[in-house]
Design a protein around this motif. Structure first.
Motif, PDB file in Angstrom:
ATOM      1  N   THR A 114      86.804  58.798   5.235  1.00 46.79           N
ATOM      2  CA  THR A 114      86.370  58.604   3.848  1.00 46.79           C
ATOM      3  C   THR A 114      84.935  58.117   3.785  1.00 46.79           C
ATOM      4  OG1 THR A 114      88.636  58.112   3.153  1.00 46.79           O
ATOM      5  CG2 THR A 114      86.860  57.419   1.685  1.00 46.79           C
ATOM      6  N   ASP A 115      84.599  57.133   4.605  1.00 48.19           N
ATOM      7  CA  ASP A 115      83.233  56.603   4.621  1.00 48.19           C
ATOM      8  C   ASP A 115      82.244  57.658   5.106  1.00 48.19           C
ATOM      9  OD1 ASP A 115      84.079  54.156   3.686  1.00 48.19           O
ATOM     10  OD2 ASP A 115      84.276  53.272   5.683  1.00 48.19           O
ATOM     11  N   LEU A 116      82.659  58.466   6.073  1.00 47.34           N
ATOM     12  CA  LEU A 116      81.780  59.500   6.588  1.00 47.34           C
ATOM     13  C   LEU A 116      81.493  60.546   5.512  1.00 47.34           C
ATOM     14  CD1 LEU A 116      80.225  60.922   8.832  1.00 47.34           C
ATOM     15  CD2 LEU A 116      82.387  61.938   9.603  1.00 47.34           C
ATOM     16  N   ARG A 117      82.526  61.014   4.839  1.00 48.33           N
ATOM     17  CA  ARG A 117      82.317  62.027   3.800  1.00 48.33           C
ATOM     18  C   ARG A 117      81.379  61.530   2.706  1.00 48.33           C
ATOM     19  NH1 ARG A 117      88.202  62.667   4.076  1.00 48.33           N
ATOM     20  NH2 ARG A 117      88.715  64.426   5.449  1.00 48.33           N
ATOM     21  N   ALA A 118      81.432  60.224   2.435  1.00 46.17           N
ATOM     22  CA  ALA A 118      80.577  59.654   1.391  1.00 46.17           C
ATOM     23  C   ALA A 118      79.098  59.738   1.752  1.00 46.17           C
ATOM     24  CB  ALA A 118      80.969  58.202   1.126  1.00 46.17           C
ATOM     25  N   LYS A 119      78.785  59.902   3.033  1.00 45.13           N
ATOM     26  CA  LYS A 119      77.399  59.991   3.497  1.00 45.13           C
ATOM     27  C   LYS A 119      76.906  61.432   3.610  1.00 45.13           C
ATOM     28  CE  LYS A 119      77.662  55.709   6.246  1.00 45.13           C
ATOM     29  NZ  LYS A 119      76.549  54.980   5.610  1.00 45.13           N
ATOM     30  N   LEU A 120      77.762  62.380   3.294  1.00 49.20           N
ATOM     31  CA  LEU A 120      77.443  63.789   3.502  1.00 49.20           C
ATOM     32  C   LEU A 120      77.227  64.496   2.169  1.00 49.20           C
ATOM     33  CD1 LEU A 120      80.034  64.620   6.308  1.00 49.20           C
ATOM     34  CD2 LEU A 120      77.720  63.672   6.536  1.00 49.20           C
ATOM     35  N   MET A 130      89.768  67.477  15.775  1.00 50.87           N
ATOM     36  CA  MET A 130      88.860  66.328  15.765  1.00 50.87           C
ATOM     37  C   MET A 130      88.851  65.640  17.124  1.00 50.87           C
ATOM     38  SD  MET A 130      86.840  64.327  13.902  1.00 50.87           S
ATOM     39  CE  MET A 130      85.858  63.327  15.005  1.00 50.87           C
ATOM     40  N   ALA A 131      90.019  65.370  17.661  1.00 55.84           N
ATOM     41  CA  ALA A 131      90.111  64.692  18.947  1.00 55.84           C
ATOM     42  C   ALA A 131      89.546  65.542  20.076  1.00 55.84           C
ATOM     43  CB  ALA A 131      91.574  64.333  19.238  1.00 55.84           C
ATOM     44  N   TYR A 132      89.700  66.865  19.960  1.00 57.97           N
ATOM     45  CA  TYR A 132      89.290  67.759  21.036  1.00 57.97           C
ATOM     46  C   TYR A 132      87.790  68.031  21.028  1.00 57.97           C
ATOM     47  CZ  TYR A 132      89.616  71.729  24.269  1.00 57.97           C
ATOM     48  OH  TYR A 132      89.474  72.579  25.340  1.00 57.97           O
ATOM     49  N   SER A 133      87.213  68.197  19.832  1.00 54.40           N
ATOM     50  CA  SER A 133      85.818  68.629  19.805  1.00 54.40           C
ATOM     51  C   SER A 133      84.979  68.043  18.676  1.00 54.40           C
ATOM     52  CB  SER A 133      85.750  70.159  19.733  1.00 54.40           C
ATOM     53  OG  SER A 133      86.501  70.655  18.642  1.00 54.40           O
ATOM     54  N   GLY A 134      85.517  67.087  17.927  1.00 50.60           N
ATOM     55  CA  GLY A 134      84.704  66.381  16.952  1.00 50.60           C
ATOM     56  C   GLY A 134      84.573  67.042  15.605  1.00 50.60           C
ATOM     57  N   GLU A 154      90.523  55.154  17.995  1.00 52.14           N
ATOM     58  CA  GLU A 154      89.540  55.710  18.933  1.00 52.14           C
ATOM     59  C   GLU A 154      88.547  56.610  18.207  1.00 52.14           C
ATOM     60  OE1 GLU A 154      89.348  58.366  23.068  1.00 52.14           O
ATOM     61  OE2 GLU A 154      91.259  58.075  22.030  1.00 52.14           O
ATOM     62  N   ILE A 155      89.041  57.436  17.303  1.00 59.57           N
ATOM     63  CA  ILE A 155      88.164  58.320  16.539  1.00 59.57           C
ATOM     64  C   ILE A 155      87.230  57.502  15.649  1.00 59.57           C
ATOM     65  CG2 ILE A 155      88.084  60.066  14.723  1.00 59.57           C
ATOM     66  CD1 ILE A 155      88.922  61.166  17.448  1.00 59.57           C
ATOM     67  N   LYS A 156      87.768  56.480  14.996  1.00 56.32           N
ATOM     68  CA  LYS A 156      86.941  55.626  14.139  1.00 56.32           C
ATOM     69  C   LYS A 156      85.824  54.970  14.948  1.00 56.32           C
ATOM     70  CE  LYS A 156      90.607  54.429  10.841  1.00 56.32           C
ATOM     71  NZ  LYS A 156      91.460  53.329  10.338  1.00 56.32           N
ATOM     72  N   ALA A 157      86.153  54.551  16.162  1.00 61.02           N
ATOM     73  CA  ALA A 157      85.143  53.910  17.008  1.00 61.02           C
ATOM     74  C   ALA A 157      84.035  54.899  17.383  1.00 61.02           C
ATOM     75  CB  ALA A 157      85.802  53.346  18.265  1.00 61.02           C
ATOM     76  N   LYS A 158      84.411  56.120  17.668  1.00 55.02           N
ATOM     77  CA  LYS A 158      83.409  57.119  18.044  1.00 55.02           C
ATOM     78  C   LYS A 158      82.545  57.527  16.860  1.00 55.02           C
ATOM     79  CE  LYS A 158      85.968  59.116  21.934  1.00 55.02           C
ATOM     80  NZ  LYS A 158      86.636  60.316  22.479  1.00 55.02           N
ATOM     81  N   LEU A 159      83.164  57.610  15.685  1.00 52.21           N
ATOM     82  CA  LEU A 159      82.414  57.983  14.487  1.00 52.21           C
ATOM     83  C   LEU A 159      81.623  56.809  13.926  1.00 52.21           C
ATOM     84  CD1 LEU A 159      85.015  60.138  12.493  1.00 52.21           C
ATOM     85  CD2 LEU A 159      82.971  60.969  13.666  1.00 52.21           C
ATOM     86  N   ASN A 210      95.201  64.419   4.248  1.00 51.87           N
ATOM     87  CA  ASN A 210      96.305  63.730   4.914  1.00 51.87           C
ATOM     88  C   ASN A 210      96.035  63.462   6.391  1.00 51.87           C
ATOM     89  OD1 ASN A 210      97.889  63.646   2.580  1.00 51.87           O
ATOM     90  ND2 ASN A 210      98.727  65.692   2.970  1.00 51.87           N
ATOM     91  N   ALA A 211      94.951  63.997   6.915  1.00 51.05           N
ATOM     92  CA  ALA A 211      94.615  63.762   8.326  1.00 51.05           C
ATOM     93  C   ALA A 211      94.225  62.298   8.507  1.00 51.05           C
ATOM     94  CB  ALA A 211      93.479  64.671   8.751  1.00 51.05           C
ATOM     95  N   VAL A 212      94.702  61.710   9.588  1.00 52.85           N
ATOM     96  CA  VAL A 212      94.490  60.292   9.855  1.00 52.85           C
ATOM     97  C   VAL A 212      93.596  60.129  11.081  1.00 52.85           C
ATOM     98  CG1 VAL A 212      95.596  58.102  10.437  1.00 52.85           C
ATOM     99  CG2 VAL A 212      96.722  59.701   8.856  1.00 52.85           C
ATOM    100  N   ALA A 213      92.590  59.288  10.954  1.00 52.28           N
ATOM    101  CA  ALA A 213      91.706  58.994  12.082  1.00 52.28           C
ATOM    102  C   ALA A 213      92.307  57.864  12.915  1.00 52.28           C
ATOM    103  CB  ALA A 213      90.324  58.594  11.580  1.00 52.28           C
ATOM    104  N   THR A 214      92.457  58.096  14.201  1.00 45.41           N
ATOM    105  CA  THR A 214      92.934  57.044  15.092  1.00 45.41           C
ATOM    106  C   THR A 214      91.842  55.990  15.272  1.00 45.41           C
ATOM    107  OG1 THR A 214      92.096  58.149  17.073  1.00 45.41           O
ATOM    108  CG2 THR A 214      94.330  58.749  16.337  1.00 45.41           C
TER     109      THR A 214
END
Length: 352
Positions: free
Chosen positions: A320-326, A293-297, A310-315, A304-308
């Motif tokens: 969880t919120d992202l998956r709900a939109k997919l 995720m950090a390397y290429s999105g 920085e990742i939350k800001a970019k997304l 169990n993967a945790v979004a930092t």
């Protein structure tokens, strides 16, 4: 030993790579061979999966870049030269239905317990035909120098004639799988009820400047503003943004975007099966997926993967919120009907 992308490409591309590999893998090996698409995908697998796995296990994984891992698996049926390969979920379903994949019990791949079962590549009797290392999603990419993100808040907007000659589009094999599915959702149907979606797809096709066969060309069209918008992959827009092209934005329309799970699978009869299972289980675990995720999105599949931060800001949100939109369609149904759907789209485009 860490292989650079240049070394990987130089040593293992296309037919030359296939001919240079042994006709049959030995009973046990110090190196696993993983078939990957080239470019950013190959880099991700070397950086986020293969290298840390070697450091953790002592077993080297050589990432071999090929145009189409599925095609390699089919060409080598009965005498596999690769231990594993990456593919789309549809490719995995088709290979599984053709009895070309090794299967595993959940006890052999316990990390899959941390991935929602609806994202499993699973045989009718419940065995796993691969693991899910990550997702991307398919939304609408917009060059904000040419249009506003507000112009594309619905998939239906792509069929608006105001965009005549200003949109890009991919080829029918992907239109049948991705675009038609989301147009059908926007029209009130789904992947099984596509009449309304075909009407919207026809409308977008009338607005298209060029149908591109190349992701590189699509990147260029968006970056240069040759097109104002087109349905596109989240990871490609991520790469553009990381390269400083911040005026290309990814839009998740109100109807949602298409969730694209990928699969890593092993050919039927693969050698070193126990080692392969250990490698596949690692691919399904949280740590390499967080790195990817950090390397290429690529969005982790492991819960169990945790979004930092920085990742939350970019997304703009957490996982969880992202998956709900997919939207996750019935990939088996799509794979089963893909040939007829492609033919219908080819026929439609020939009349424009």
């Amino acid at each position: 030993m860490n292989l650079t992308r240049r070394q990987t490409i130089a040593g293992a591309l296309g037919t030359a790579a296939a001919l240079s590999l042994p006709g049959r893998l030995s009973a046990r090996t110090d190196q696993l061979l993983h078939a990957s698409w080239g470019g950013g995908t190959g880099d991700t697998w070397t950086h986020s999966f293969a290298t840390p796995y070697q450091e953790k296990s002592g077993t080297a994984v050589r990432v071999v870049e090929v145009p189409n891992p599925e095609a390699q698996f089919r060409a080598q049926a009965g005498a596999p030269q690769y231990h594993t390969g990456i593919g789309t979920f549809v490719q995995g379903v088709n290979l599984m239905r053709d009895d070309m994949l090794e299967t595993f019990s959940i006890d052999e791949l316990p990390a899959m317990k941390d991935i929602d079962e609806k994202y499993w590549l699973k045989t009718p009797d419940g065995r796993l035909a691969g693991v899910t290392p990550y997702f991307a999603y398919y939304g609408i990419a917009v060059n904000t120098n040419e249009a506003s993100v507000d112009d594309f808040q619905s998939w239906k907007d792509l069929a608006n004639e105001k965009w005549r000659g200003r949109l890009g589009m991919t080829r029918p094999i992907y239109l049948s799988t991705y675009d038609l599915t989301m147009f059908s959702i926007a029209a009130g149907g789904d992947e099984m009820n596509t009449a309304g979606g075909m009407e919207l797809l026809t409308g977008m096709a009338r607005n298209v400047l060029i149908v591109s066969n190349s992701l590189a060309q699509q990147n260029t069209m968006l970056e240069r503003g040759e097109v104002a918008a087109m349905p596109f992959y989240s990871t490609r827009v991520w790469a553009l943004n990381e390269a400083g092209v911040d005026y290309v934005k990814m839009v998740i329309p109100t109807e949602g975007s298409l969730l694209l799970p990928y699969a890593v699978f092993a050919p039927k009869g693969v050698a070193d099966r126990e080692q392969v299972a250990e490698w596949l289980n690692y691919c399904a675990s949280a740590a390499p997926q967080e790195s990817g995720m950090a390397y290429s999105g690529y969005i982790p599949a492991n819960s169990n993967a945790v979004a930092t931060d920085e990742i939350k800001a970019k997304l703009g949100m957490d996982y969880t919120d992202l998956r709900a939109k997919l939207y996750q369609p019935d990939w088996g149904y799509i794979a089963e009907h893909q040939k007829d759907t492609v033919a219908a789209i080819d026929q439609m485009m020939s009349t424009l």
